[in-house]
Write an enzyme that holds these catalytic residues in place. Structure first.
Site, PDB file in Angstrom:
ATOM      1  N   GLU A   1       3.331   3.554   3.987  1.00  0.00           N
ATOM      2  CA  GLU A   1       2.656   3.227   5.251  1.00  0.00           C
ATOM      3  C   GLU A   1       3.662   3.225   6.408  1.00  0.00           C
ATOM      4  O   GLU A   1       4.782   2.742   6.274  1.00  0.00           O
ATOM      5  CB  GLU A   1       2.007   1.849   5.126  1.00  0.00           C
ATOM      6  CG  GLU A   1       1.302   1.364   6.370  1.00  0.00           C
ATOM      7  CD  GLU A   1       0.728  -0.039   6.223  1.00  0.00           C
ATOM      8  OE1 GLU A   1      -0.138  -0.399   7.035  1.00  0.00           O
ATOM      9  OE2 GLU A   1       1.147  -0.777   5.299  1.00  0.00           O
TER      10      GLU A   1
ATOM     11  N   LYS B   1      -6.847   3.216   8.915  1.00  0.00           N
ATOM     12  CA  LYS B   1      -6.908   1.948   8.200  1.00  0.00           C
ATOM     13  C   LYS B   1      -8.085   1.100   8.690  1.00  0.00           C
ATOM     14  O   LYS B   1      -8.211   0.803   9.886  1.00  0.00           O
ATOM     15  CB  LYS B   1      -5.591   1.191   8.395  1.00  0.00           C
ATOM     16  CG  LYS B   1      -5.436  -0.056   7.543  1.00  0.00           C
ATOM     17  CD  LYS B   1      -4.030  -0.632   7.721  1.00  0.00           C
ATOM     18  CE  LYS B   1      -3.773  -1.803   6.802  1.00  0.00           C
ATOM     19  NZ  LYS B   1      -2.383  -2.326   6.969  1.00  0.00           N
TER      20      LYS B   1
ATOM     21  N   CYS C   1      -2.618  -0.334   2.285  1.00  0.00           N
ATOM     22  CA  CYS C   1      -2.075  -1.682   2.184  1.00  0.00           C
ATOM     23  C   CYS C   1      -3.151  -2.782   2.065  1.00  0.00           C
ATOM     24  O   CYS C   1      -3.748  -2.951   1.010  1.00  0.00           O
ATOM     25  CB  CYS C   1      -1.143  -1.928   3.368  1.00  0.00           C
ATOM     26  SG  CYS C   1       0.099  -3.220   3.096  1.00  0.00           S
TER      27      CYS C   1
END
Length: 258
Positions: free
Chosen positions: A41, A110, A144
């Site tokens: 990331e 995300k 994540c």
């Protein structure tokens, strides 16, 4: 499919240094002849969130070109980690999928922003899935904090995803959560989970490393430690179909009540 996760120590806010480091680690990874390489990331900037208005890559164009050139040079697919992408509507934490012909085949912004690290103050959240098809295989990618939302990953496997790629900057104090959540997501979705985390530190955090490749039974195929490393393993997606036939959770779901 042989997969290499680039568990790199990211240079805080230093884009040129990170591109150079990523290129060197990718070249090193190619010695094992992987079919696919995964980056972590925000690999080009790290969590230098307060300067993203300056650092963010406009529509991720520089990052895309960089990965496209390497994909064609090495004949390798990329789950190209995520980068800060500046668009007309805001700055997004964007996952890049590029095939070995150098074609950008999917992007994913995300969906879940992590307030504990102030993402919501500097980034905009996405609103579409991370599903993509590569070499005829149905796969998915998330970022994540997304792994703390099992319903989000299930939304992808319900549609047929047989492997989920996770790119992250997961801190060391929550290493137990990282490992436990990834194993759980593999077991409950009966899929491979390929998770690439960063190593090293930034001004506020120590990161966990421990990139992992996990099979549909929740068994760890390979795992890194906390140091910068290339974590490589091989997956066979036919295992997913066998596991799903043995314990048919997808056909046994009670869609009439939930």
């Amino acid at each position: 499919m042989k997969i290499s996760c680039i568990q790199m120590d990211i240079c805080f806010g230093d884009i040129d240094a990170n591109f150079k480091k990523a290129e060197g680690l990718i070249e090193k990874a190619m010695k094992d002849k992987p079919d696919l390489i995964v980056l972590p990331e925000l690999w080009s900037t790290g969590y230098d969130l307060t300067r993203l208005n300056v650092l963010a890559d406009y529509e991720a164009k520089k990052s895309i070109r960089f990965l496209q050139e390497l994909a064609k040079l090495h004949n390798v697919h990329f789950v190209g980690g995520s980068v800060a992408s500046q668009t007309s509507t805001g700055i997004y934490n964007t996952l890049l999928i590029i095939n070995n012909d150098g074609e950008l085949i999917h992007t994913y912004d995300k969906a879940h922003l992590f307030k504990l690290m102030n993402e919501h103050k500097f980034l905009d959240s996405g609103s579409s899935k991370g599903s993509f098809t590569l070499d005829g295989q149905h796969l998915a990618g998330v970022i994540c904090y997304d792994i703390r939302f099992p319903e989000w990953l299930r939304a992808h496997t319900i549609e047929g995803a047989e492997a989920i790629f996770v790119v992250a900057e997961w801190p060391l104090p929550r290493l137990h959560h990282w490992r436990s959540l990834l194993i759980a997501r593999a077991i409950e979705n009966q899929c491979f989970v390929i998770a690439c985390n960063r190593s090293g530190t930034d001004p506020e955090n120590i990161f966990a490393g421990h990139s992992m490749i996990i099979n549909p039974w929740g068994e760890i195929i390979t795992e890194g430690d906390e140091q910068e490393a290339i974590v490589t393993g091989t997956i066979d997606l036919s295992e997913v179909r066998k596991v799903r036939e043995m314990i048919p959770i997808f056909t046994d779901r009670r869609t009439d009540i939930y």
